[in-house]
Design a protein around this motif. Structure first.
Motif, PDB file in Angstrom:
ATOM      1  N   ARG A  49       0.843  -1.200   0.000  1.00 30.61           N
ATOM      2  CA  ARG A  49       0.000   0.000   0.000  1.00 30.61           C
ATOM      3  C   ARG A  49       0.875   1.245   0.000  1.00 30.61           C
ATOM      4  O   ARG A  49       1.689   1.441   0.898  1.00 30.61           O
ATOM      5  N   ALA A  87       2.847  -3.078  -8.166  1.00 28.20           N
ATOM      6  CA  ALA A  87       1.728  -3.081  -7.221  1.00 28.20           C
ATOM      7  C   ALA A  87       1.289  -1.651  -6.909  1.00 28.20           C
ATOM      8  O   ALA A  87       0.088  -1.354  -6.858  1.00 28.20           O
ATOM      9  N   ARG A  88       2.238  -0.751  -6.695  1.00 28.82           N
ATOM     10  CA  ARG A  88       1.900   0.647  -6.410  1.00 28.82           C
ATOM     11  C   ARG A  88       1.175   1.296  -7.579  1.00 28.82           C
ATOM     12  O   ARG A  88       0.366   2.206  -7.383  1.00 28.82           O
ATOM     13  N   GLY A  90      -1.004  -0.131  -9.297  1.00 27.39           N
ATOM     14  CA  GLY A  90      -2.365  -0.653  -9.337  1.00 27.39           C
ATOM     15  C   GLY A  90      -2.658  -1.601 -10.476  1.00 27.39           C
ATOM     16  O   GLY A  90      -3.826  -1.852 -10.808  1.00 27.39           O
ATOM     17  N   ARG A  91      -1.621  -2.180 -11.093  1.00 29.94           N
ATOM     18  CA  ARG A  91      -1.847  -3.115 -12.195  1.00 29.94           C
ATOM     19  C   ARG A  91      -2.426  -4.431 -11.676  1.00 29.94           C
ATOM     20  O   ARG A  91      -2.239  -4.792 -10.514  1.00 29.94           O
ATOM     21  N   SER A  92      -3.101  -5.152 -12.555  1.00 32.17           N
ATOM     22  CA  SER A  92      -3.671  -6.436 -12.180  1.00 32.17           C
ATOM     23  C   SER A  92      -3.330  -7.479 -13.242  1.00 32.17           C
ATOM     24  O   SER A  92      -2.933  -7.139 -14.359  1.00 32.17           O
ATOM     25  N   PRO A 129      -5.463  -5.914  -7.017  1.00 30.63           N
ATOM     26  CA  PRO A 129      -5.888  -4.722  -6.269  1.00 30.63           C
ATOM     27  C   PRO A 129      -7.130  -5.064  -5.440  1.00 30.63           C
ATOM     28  O   PRO A 129      -8.064  -5.691  -5.950  1.00 30.63           O
ATOM     29  N   THR A 130      -7.121  -4.681  -4.166  1.00 29.86           N
ATOM     30  CA  THR A 130      -8.253  -5.007  -3.298  1.00 29.86           C
ATOM     31  C   THR A 130      -9.049  -3.746  -2.983  1.00 29.86           C
ATOM     32  O   THR A 130      -9.986  -3.417  -3.683  1.00 29.86           O
ATOM     33  N   GLN A 131      -8.680  -3.011  -1.941  1.00 25.82           N
ATOM     34  CA  GLN A 131      -9.431  -1.802  -1.602  1.00 25.82           C
ATOM     35  C   GLN A 131      -8.493  -0.775  -0.978  1.00 25.82           C
ATOM     36  O   GLN A 131      -7.433  -1.112  -0.483  1.00 25.82           O
ATOM     37  N   GLY A 133      -6.382   1.331  -2.094  1.00 25.06           N
ATOM     38  CA  GLY A 133      -5.009   1.415  -2.558  1.00 25.06           C
ATOM     39  C   GLY A 133      -4.135   0.229  -2.225  1.00 25.06           C
ATOM     40  O   GLY A 133      -2.926   0.268  -2.467  1.00 25.06           O
ATOM     41  N   THR A 135      -2.749  -3.546  -2.845  1.00 24.87           N
ATOM     42  CA  THR A 135      -2.625  -4.595  -3.855  1.00 24.87           C
ATOM     43  C   THR A 135      -1.956  -5.800  -3.217  1.00 24.87           C
ATOM     44  O   THR A 135      -0.896  -5.673  -2.588  1.00 24.87           O
ATOM     45  N   ARG A 169      -9.348 -11.594  -2.743  1.00 23.79           N
ATOM     46  CA  ARG A 169     -10.181 -10.504  -2.209  1.00 23.79           C
ATOM     47  C   ARG A 169     -11.079 -10.998  -1.076  1.00 23.79           C
ATOM     48  O   ARG A 169     -11.349 -10.258  -0.127  1.00 23.79           O
TER      49      ARG A 169
END
Length: 265
Positions: A49, A87-88, A90-92, A129-131, A133, A135, A169
């Motif tokens: 995060r 991860a920062r 926000g890629r998936s 990515p969860t919630q 910010g 990942t 998730r």
């Protein structure tokens, strides 16, 4: 490798029957399901995060490997890790390390001094990515003796990605609160100062110098840095020479040594 559907569905059935689910239980379930699909030598699950130190949720390592892959990693090298930066962003999806690494990553001092200790032939990650910010990255690793993931197995993991993302998730909700409990979970308006930022300030680098040197340590060439920062290659080299002169050094290995020493100070 032949898919073991029996093992896969048994692990899923055991999971759905649990009423209280810990990090360990979630990790063991996911591990069993992934091993039913493909062959690999190790797995680690990190939550990222913003600039906060990542939280280790699960791993399969013995004591020695845990020190390299988790303890030492969390002490500072994560800040130079392509997985951390991905991860920062926000890629998936399912992504290979070699697809994410900068152009000079495998010849960088970071690779020689830290990443080479992992003795990996390949590492890939499920980026979820969860919630707020956060990942979660589920990393599957294959040692040099095992070799890289074959195309067929990578394709199977890509097909499994929607299921893995849904599982992650559900299994690891509320991670933003866990970052907050460590004092690292403030919102983006009050984004915490990272350990790297503190190092650059301590070394009296300007924001531009810090941006360039951080990319150098990550394994970017001067050409790659110029493209990322929209400046000329010559300007990158001038800033780099100025930093070396300011720090009284002449090589990247000295730069990494100063960086890691100040991270741990």
């Amino acid at each position: 490798m032949r898919v073991d559907f029996t093992a896969f569905f048994r692990a899923l059935a055991d999971w759905t029957g649990e009423t209280e689910r810990s990090d360990r239980q979630a990790g063991e379930t996911l591990l069993a399901m992934m091993r039913a699909l493909v062959r690999f030598d190790g797995m680690v699950v990190f939550a990222y995060r913003d600039k906060a130190r990542p939280i280790d949720l699960f791993s399969t390592f013995d004591a020695d490997d845990y020190n390299v892959f988790v303890s030492l990693y969390q002490a500072g090298p994560y800040l130079l890790d392509p997985f951390y930066h991905t991860a920062r962003a926000g890629r998936s999806g399912v992504l290979r390390m070699r697809e994410l690494a900068p152009d000079r990553f495998f010849s960088s001092e970071y690779y020689r001094s830290y990443y080479s200790q992992t003795r990996l032939a390949e590492e890939l990650g499920f980026f979820v990515p969860t919630q707020d910010g956060v990942t979660v990255v589920v990393s599957l690793m294959r040692r040099e003796k095992t070799g890289v993931f074959p195309a067929g197995e990578f394709g199977l993991l890509t097909d499994a990605e929607p299921f893995v993302a849904a599982f992650v998730r559900r299994a690891w909700s509320g991670l933003a609160e866990r970052f907050a409990e460590t004092g690292q979970g403030r919102g983006r308006r009050n984004e915490p100062v990272s350990a790297a930022d503190k190092v650059w300030r301590k070394l009296n680098l300007t924001d531009r110098e810090a941006s360039i040197i951080e990319l150098v340590l990550q394994g970017h060439s001067s050409e790659s840095i110029g493209l990322r920062l929209d400046i000329s290659t010559g300007t990158v080299k001038v800033h780099r020479r100025n930093v070396y002169r300011k720090l009284g050094i002449s090589s990247q290995i000295q730069l990494l040594s100063i960086y890691l020493k100040n991270l741990q100070a």
